[in-house]
Motif scaffolding. Sequence first.
Motif, PDB file in Angstrom:
ATOM      1  N   MET A   1      11.380  12.334   5.837  1.00  0.00           N
ATOM      2  CA  MET A   1      11.264  13.351   6.881  1.00  0.00           C
ATOM      3  C   MET A   1      10.680  14.650   6.333  1.00  0.00           C
ATOM      4  SD  MET A   1      11.830  12.971  10.051  1.00  0.00           S
ATOM      5  CE  MET A   1      11.968  14.732  10.345  1.00  0.00           C
TER       6      MET A   1
ATOM      7  N   LEU B   1      11.532  11.626  13.485  1.00  0.00           N
ATOM      8  CA  LEU B   1      12.855  11.083  13.156  1.00  0.00           C
ATOM      9  C   LEU B   1      12.909   9.576  13.409  1.00  0.00           C
ATOM     10  CD1 LEU B   1      15.096  13.906  14.683  1.00  0.00           C
ATOM     11  CD2 LEU B   1      14.889  13.342  12.255  1.00  0.00           C
TER      12      LEU B   1
ATOM     13  N   SER C   1      10.584   7.696  10.891  1.00  0.00           N
ATOM     14  CA  SER C   1      11.178   7.663   9.558  1.00  0.00           C
ATOM     15  C   SER C   1      12.312   6.641   9.507  1.00  0.00           C
ATOM     16  CB  SER C   1      11.702   9.055   9.185  1.00  0.00           C
ATOM     17  OG  SER C   1      12.267   9.050   7.892  1.00  0.00           O
ATOM     18  N   TYR C   2      13.085   6.595  10.573  1.00  0.00           N
ATOM     19  CA  TYR C   2      14.180   5.609  10.621  1.00  0.00           C
ATOM     20  C   TYR C   2      13.633   4.185  10.645  1.00  0.00           C
ATOM     21  CZ  TYR C   2      18.267   3.050  12.160  1.00  0.00           C
ATOM     22  OH  TYR C   2      19.287   2.139  12.252  1.00  0.00           O
TER      23      TYR C   2
END
Length: 224
Positions: free
Chosen positions: A38, A130, A133-134
């Motif tokens: 992130m 977010l 990235s997850y």
Amino acid sequence: AGLLLFTVGFIVVSLPCGWGYILLNVAAGYLYGFVLGMGLMVLGVLVGTCVAHVACKRLLARWALAWVQRSEKLSAIVRVVEGASGLKVVALARLTPVPFGLQNAVFAITDLSLPNYLMASSVGLLPTQLLNSYLGTTLRTMEDVIAEQSVSGYFIFSLQIVISIGLMFYVVHRAQVELNAAIVACEMEMKTSLVTGSQPSISGSTTSCNKRTVAFAGGGINIV
């Protein structure tokens, strides 16, 4: 070296003809994990957006303006961005499927200041960053699941992927609805102003459009 390569990559995908923004997001999460990935994304996108904005404003402004005037959707976005709700519209546009580099070219011809533009872009890009990235971290988890050959591991991994993709579609859909509502409000204001024989006001805090609205109307949406 990785930080430098990702920064250069984000600069490339931030240009109008660039491609691969989402791929870089997922790759950052996969290689560096959720937190470091992130941080890398936020820094890289900030630098890339800044470079692309300055380059488009100084070198490609005339081309971008001619291109925007040929598109109803892009012309409407520019009209609303230059109004009182400009920062909100920039943030919402970052959540829509419009290509990242194309958005940078469009916003470069507006009168938004660079600091405000970067702030709104960073806020708008954060939710998908977010999620991407997850998703990248789940790809690394998939390697462990395959190695262990665990049925429960496959189930949990699949559930994580479905939830992440579902959240992304929901966020994009909500942003599209809000953006369309802002554009409709701007078009209604244009129509009212033209019917009454006056240009849209730019002094009130509730005004959606700005002084270039009428100029863009000729090359954008026909609202009469």
